[in-house]
Design a protein around this motif. Structure first.
Motif, PDB file in Angstrom:
ATOM      1  N   THR A  51       0.783  -1.065   0.055  1.00 36.42           N
ATOM      2  CA  THR A  51      -0.130   0.083  -0.113  1.00 36.42           C
ATOM      3  C   THR A  51       0.639   1.382   0.077  1.00 36.42           C
ATOM      4  O   THR A  51       0.576   2.252  -0.765  1.00 36.42           O
ATOM      5  N   PRO A  52       1.862   1.458   0.948  1.00 39.42           N
ATOM      6  CA  PRO A  52       2.609   2.696   0.740  1.00 39.42           C
ATOM      7  C   PRO A  52       3.350   3.181  -0.583  1.00 39.42           C
ATOM      8  O   PRO A  52       3.331   3.925  -1.046  1.00 39.42           O
ATOM      9  N   LYS A  53       3.706   1.773  -1.039  1.00 37.91           N
ATOM     10  CA  LYS A  53       4.456   1.966  -2.257  1.00 37.91           C
ATOM     11  C   LYS A  53       3.504   2.426  -3.393  1.00 37.91           C
ATOM     12  O   LYS A  53       3.873   3.185  -4.233  1.00 37.91           O
ATOM     13  N   GLY A  54       2.558   1.785  -3.132  1.00 34.02           N
ATOM     14  CA  GLY A  54       1.479   1.834  -4.441  1.00 34.02           C
ATOM     15  C   GLY A  54       1.050   3.442  -4.095  1.00 34.02           C
ATOM     16  O   GLY A  54       0.718   3.935  -5.533  1.00 34.02           O
ATOM     17  N   ARG A  55       0.899   3.889  -3.226  1.00 29.87           N
ATOM     18  CA  ARG A  55       0.357   5.469  -3.090  1.00 29.87           C
ATOM     19  C   ARG A  55       1.388   6.217  -3.418  1.00 29.87           C
ATOM     20  O   ARG A  55       1.160   7.242  -4.454  1.00 29.87           O
TER      21      ARG A  55
END
Length: 99
Positions: free
Chosen positions: A70-74
């Motif tokens: 999730t953090p990388k995706g954002r």
């Protein structure tokens, strides 16, 4: 606390209006298309594969994978996509100023 309640209430009202008018679905489709177009989906898919290889398939749950990517995706969402979506929301709000 009152300001937080007002902000949450305003977000809920805007979200409801986006749903009622069908604009929320149109924005989701636009976002989906833009993310595919810019290669975001492929980058995230590759990252998922890396995480699974690193930890081992039998040691990764769906929730672990979501928390990991999730953090990388954002962070990978291009600014141009964010700006376009924000502009579309602003235009929507201007057209529905009675909120």
């Amino acid at each position: 606390i009152s300001k937080m309640n007002k902000d949450a209430q305003m977000r809920a009202t805007i979200n409801q209006k986006l749903i009622e008018t069908g604009e929320r679905e149109r924005l989701k489709e636009l976002l989906r298309a833009k993310l595919i177009e810019c290669g975001w989906k492929d980058q995230l898919k590759a990252h998922c594969k890396d995480v699974i290889k690193e930890k081992g398939l039998e040691h990764v749950t769906f929730d672990d994978l979501v928390a990991e990517i999730t953090p990388k995706g954002r962070a990978l969402v291009p600014d141009s996509v964010k700006k376009e979506l924000l502009q579309r929301i602003r235009t929507f709000l201007a057209q529905h100023a009675s909120l």
